[in-house]
Design a protein around this motif. Structure first.
Motif, mmCIF file in Angstrom:
data_model
loop_
_atom_site.group_PDB
_atom_site.id
_atom_site.type_symbol
_atom_site.label_atom_id
_atom_site.label_comp_id
_atom_site.label_asym_id
_atom_site.label_seq_id
_atom_site.Cartn_x
_atom_site.Cartn_y
_atom_site.Cartn_z
ATOM 1 N N ILE A 164 28.756 -2.295 79.079
ATOM 2 C CA ILE A 164 29.932 -1.675 79.673
ATOM 3 C C ILE A 164 30.888 -2.765 80.130
ATOM 4 O O ILE A 164 30.530 -3.939 80.214
ATOM 5 C CB ILE A 164 29.566 -0.758 80.859
ATOM 6 C CG1 ILE A 164 28.959 -1.568 82.005
ATOM 7 C CG2 ILE A 164 28.606 0.342 80.426
ATOM 8 C CD1 ILE A 164 28.735 -0.745 83.266
ATOM 9 N N ASP A 165 32.123 -2.354 80.437
ATOM 10 C CA ASP A 165 33.148 -3.329 80.827
ATOM 11 C C ASP A 165 32.999 -3.777 82.279
ATOM 12 O O ASP A 165 33.002 -4.973 82.565
ATOM 13 C CB ASP A 165 34.543 -2.734 80.610
ATOM 14 C CG ASP A 165 34.850 -2.530 79.144
ATOM 15 O OD1 ASP A 165 34.190 -3.182 78.312
ATOM 16 O OD2 ASP A 165 35.724 -1.701 78.821
ATOM 17 N N GLU A 166 32.900 -2.801 83.205
ATOM 18 C CA GLU A 166 32.802 -3.108 84.627
ATOM 19 C C GLU A 166 31.882 -2.093 85.291
ATOM 20 O O GLU A 166 31.662 -0.999 84.762
ATOM 21 C CB GLU A 166 34.172 -3.077 85.308
ATOM 22 C CG GLU A 166 35.125 -4.170 84.855
ATOM 23 C CD GLU A 166 36.455 -4.104 85.604
ATOM 24 O OE1 GLU A 166 36.721 -3.054 86.237
ATOM 25 O OE2 GLU A 166 37.202 -5.088 85.562
ATOM 26 N N LEU A 167 31.373 -2.460 86.474
ATOM 27 C CA LEU A 167 30.511 -1.543 87.217
ATOM 28 C C LEU A 167 30.855 -1.608 88.690
ATOM 29 O O LEU A 167 30.860 -2.689 89.290
ATOM 30 C CB LEU A 167 29.033 -1.902 87.015
ATOM 31 C CG LEU A 167 28.023 -1.114 87.871
ATOM 32 C CD1 LEU A 167 28.068 0.370 87.514
ATOM 33 C CD2 LEU A 167 26.623 -1.669 87.692
ATOM 34 N N GLU A 168 31.163 -0.441 89.261
ATOM 35 C CA GLU A 168 31.316 -0.293 90.705
ATOM 36 C C GLU A 168 30.331 0.784 91.138
ATOM 37 O O GLU A 168 30.383 1.904 90.639
ATOM 38 C CB GLU A 168 32.745 0.112 91.086
ATOM 39 C CG GLU A 168 33.786 -0.939 90.749
ATOM 40 C CD GLU A 168 35.183 -0.496 91.136
ATOM 41 O OE1 GLU A 168 35.315 0.661 91.635
ATOM 42 O OE2 GLU A 168 36.135 -1.268 90.958
ATOM 43 N N ALA A 169 29.424 0.451 92.053
ATOM 44 C CA ALA A 169 28.365 1.397 92.397
ATOM 45 C C ALA A 169 28.029 1.344 93.875
ATOM 46 O O ALA A 169 27.980 0.270 94.473
ATOM 47 C CB ALA A 169 27.113 1.112 91.571
ATOM 48 N N VAL A 170 27.813 2.528 94.457
ATOM 49 C CA VAL A 170 27.244 2.675 95.793
ATOM 50 C C VAL A 170 26.010 3.540 95.617
ATOM 51 O O VAL A 170 26.110 4.714 95.262
ATOM 52 C CB VAL A 170 28.227 3.335 96.776
ATOM 53 C CG1 VAL A 170 27.555 3.539 98.133
ATOM 54 C CG2 VAL A 170 29.484 2.506 96.921
ATOM 55 N N ALA A 171 24.833 2.973 95.823
ATOM 56 C CA ALA A 171 23.596 3.699 95.541
ATOM 57 C C ALA A 171 22.436 3.077 96.293
ATOM 58 O O ALA A 171 22.540 1.971 96.824
ATOM 59 C CB ALA A 171 23.314 3.686 94.030
ATOM 60 N N GLY A 172 21.333 3.814 96.316
ATOM 61 C CA GLY A 172 20.143 3.258 96.918
ATOM 62 C C GLY A 172 19.679 2.014 96.188
ATOM 63 O O GLY A 172 19.283 1.019 96.795
ATOM 64 N N THR A 173 19.730 2.073 94.853
ATOM 65 C CA THR A 173 19.340 0.943 94.005
ATOM 66 C C THR A 173 20.346 0.789 92.870
ATOM 67 O O THR A 173 20.716 1.775 92.242
ATOM 68 C CB THR A 173 17.931 1.155 93.406
ATOM 69 O OG1 THR A 173 16.989 1.316 94.469
ATOM 70 C CG2 THR A 173 17.519 -0.033 92.549
ATOM 71 N N VAL A 174 20.774 -0.430 92.632
ATOM 72 C CA VAL A 174 21.673 -0.741 91.511
ATOM 73 C C VAL A 174 20.975 -1.781 90.644
ATOM 74 O O VAL A 174 20.628 -2.860 91.131
ATOM 75 C CB VAL A 174 23.035 -1.281 92.003
ATOM 76 C CG1 VAL A 174 23.943 -1.594 90.812
ATOM 77 C CG2 VAL A 174 23.700 -0.278 92.942
ATOM 78 N N VAL A 175 20.770 -1.460 89.370
ATOM 79 C CA VAL A 175 20.034 -2.347 88.476
ATOM 80 C C VAL A 175 20.853 -2.590 87.206
ATOM 81 O O VAL A 175 21.310 -1.636 86.566
ATOM 82 C CB VAL A 175 18.668 -1.745 88.072
ATOM 83 C CG1 VAL A 175 17.896 -2.727 87.196
ATOM 84 C CG2 VAL A 175 17.858 -1.387 89.307
ATOM 85 N N VAL A 176 21.021 -3.861 86.849
ATOM 86 C CA VAL A 176 21.674 -4.231 85.595
ATOM 87 C C VAL A 176 20.617 -4.850 84.688
ATOM 88 O O VAL A 176 20.169 -5.970 84.917
ATOM 89 C CB VAL A 176 22.834 -5.224 85.822
ATOM 90 C CG1 VAL A 176 23.442 -5.647 84.476
ATOM 91 C CG2 VAL A 176 23.897 -4.599 86.717
ATOM 92 N N GLU A 177 20.201 -4.091 83.677
ATOM 93 C CA GLU A 177 19.240 -4.589 82.694
ATOM 94 C C GLU A 177 19.934 -4.942 81.382
ATOM 95 O O GLU A 177 19.384 -5.679 80.573
ATOM 96 C CB GLU A 177 18.162 -3.534 82.433
ATOM 97 C CG GLU A 177 17.339 -3.194 83.667
ATOM 98 C CD GLU A 177 16.379 -2.050 83.427
ATOM 99 O OE1 GLU A 177 16.574 -1.327 82.414
ATOM 100 O OE2 GLU A 177 15.440 -1.872 84.224
#
Length: 364
Positions: free
Chosen positions: A48-61
C-alpha cells in the motif's frame, strides 16, 4: 410492547456486531489506508502507499511505500515488513524487526530495534526502555530510563541520549553526547498519548459489548450480578476452575491432528468468553456495591463498573490484582449461569414431550 422489545434486541445485535468488528483483526487492502480497529494488519503479500492507524495492535508484515503513522497498544514492523517512508508512532510498545527507509519518531513504553532491522533516516525516540540491536544508518536521539545497545547494534551517525546507557557503546561510529533535554521533550509528550488512546478505545469496546449483553440477555445479566453478590467465594472458585481447566482441555484436544482445528477455534471462542467475563465481572461488582446505596439500575452499574475498572486498572500492582479477581467473579458467574440454564432446559424437555404427546410433532 413486543415491538419495542424487538427494536431493542435489533439494536443490541447491531452493537454486538460493531464490537466484534472492532475487536477482530482488520486487513489493510486499500492503496492509502486510514484504519480504526482492534488490529490493523498489512499482510505479507500486500503493498500500500501509506498507512494511518489507531488500533490495539498495528502490524506491518508487507510493504508500505510511503509513511506509517500509528497509535495503539502495540506497533510492529515485522521481519518481512518494509516501510519506504517514515514511521511515526505513539504506543505501549514499538518493535522494528524489518526495514524503515525514512526517519523514525516514536514515543512508547518500550522500543526495540531487532538484530535484522535497518533504519535509514534519523532515529528519535522517547521511551521507558529502548533496546537497539539493529542498524541505524543516521543520527540517533534517545531519551529513556534504560538504553541498551546490543552486540549486533550499528549506529552510523551520532548518538544523543538521556538516561542509563548500557551495552555495546562501540557500536556508535560518531560521537556520543548526553543531552538531558531529550527525556523532557520526547517521552512525556508521546508516551501518555499512546496509553490514553489505547485505554479509551478498549473502554469504548467494553461499553458496547456490555450494552449488547444487557439488552439481549437482561434476566441472565441480572442473574450474573446476583450470583456475584450472594456467593462471591464459590463464584470466584468456579471462575478459577474455568480459567485453568479450559486451556488444559484445549491443549489436550490439540494433541491429535484431527483436534487441532477444534482447538484453534476453541481458543478464539474462549478468549471471547474471557472478554465477556471481564465485562460481566465489572458490571456485577458495581451492581453489588451500588445496591448498598439502594441504586439498582443495571445500566448505571455497567457504566460505573467499566469506567471504574478502567481507572483502577491503571494503578500499579493493585489494579492488576483487582482485575484478576473481577475476571474470576465474572467468568465464574457466567459459567454457573450457563450451566444452570442448560440443566433447567434438560429438566423441562421431558415435561414438554409429555405435553405434546409421542405422536405429535414438536413446534418451536
Amino acid at each position: 410492547m413486543a415491538s419495542e422489545t424487538s427494536v431493542r434486541k435489533r439494536l443490541a445485535i447491531v452493537l454486538l456486531v460493531v464490537v466484534l468488528l472492532g475487536a477482530v483483526p482488520t486487513g489493510v487492502v486499500a492503496q492509502s489506508e486510514s484504519t480504526v480497529g482492534g488490529t490493523a494488519v498489512v499482510a505479507e503479500d500486500e503493498t500500500i502507499d501509506e498507512l494511518e492507524a489507531v488500533a490495539g495492535t498495528v502490524v506491518v508484515e508487507g510493504t508500505v511505500t510511503g509513511d506509517v503513522s500509528a497509535a495503539g497498544g502495540d506497533v510492529r514492523i515485522a521481519e518481512t515488513g518494509e516501510v519506504g517512508g517514515s514511521l511515526e508512532g505513539a504506543a505501549g510498545s514499538v518493535t522494528i524487526d524489518g526495514t524503515v527507509d525514512g526517519d523514525v519518531g516514536v514515543g512508547a513504553g518500550n522500543v526495540e530495534v531487532g538484530e535484522d532491522a535497518t533504519v535509514g533516516g534519523e532515529f528519535t525516540v522517547g521511551a521507558g526502555n529502548a533496546v537497539i540491536d539493529g542498524v541505524l544508518e543516521g543520527d540517533a536521539a534517545i531519551g529513556a530510563e534504560t538504553i541498551t545497545l546490543g552486540s549486533d547494534a550499528e549506529i552510523a551517525g551520532d548518538l544523543r541520549y538521556d538516561g542509563d546507557l548500557q551495552g555495546n557503546t562501540d557500536a556508535v561510529a560518531g560521537s556520543i553526547t548526553e543531552d538531558s533535554t531529550l527525556g523532557v521533550d520526547i517521552a512525556p509528550t508521546l508516551q501518555p498519548l499512546a496509553s490514553w488512546l489505547a485505554s479509551v478505545y478498549v473502554l469504548a469496546l467494553n461499553l458496547l459489548l456490555g450494552a449488547a449483553l444487557l439488552a439481549l440477555f437482561p434476566r441472565f445479566s441480572d442473574g450474573v450480578a446476583d450470583r456475584v453478590s450472594t456467593d462471591p467465594v464459590r463464584t470466584g472458585l468456579v471462575g478459577l476452575g474455568v480459567l485453568v481447566g479450559v486451556p488444559i482441555l484445549l491443549v489436550a484436544v490439540a494433541i491429535t491432528i484431527v483436534g487441532i482445528p477444534f482447538s484453534i477455534v476453541g481458543g478464539f471462542a474462549f478468549a471471547f468468553v474471557v472478554w465477556i467475563g471481564i465485562v460481566y465481572g465489572r458490571f456485577a461488582v458495581a451492581a453489588w456495591l451500588l445496591s448498598y446505596a439502594d441504586l439498582e439500575n443495571r445500566w448505571l452499574a455497567l457504566v460505573v463498573g467499566l469506567i471504574g475498572g478502567a481507572v483502577l486498572s491503571q494503578v500499579p500492582y493493585l489494579g492488576g490484582l483487582v482485575d484478576f479477581l473481577v475476571l474470576l467473579l465474572g467468568l465464574g458467574a457466567l459459567a454457573w449461569g450457563l450451566y444452570a440454564r442448560r440443566r433447567t432446559a434438560r429438566t423441562r424437555e421431558p415435561e414438554r414431550r409429555d405435553r405434546i404427546g409421542p405422536d405429535e410433532p414438536a413446534s418451536d
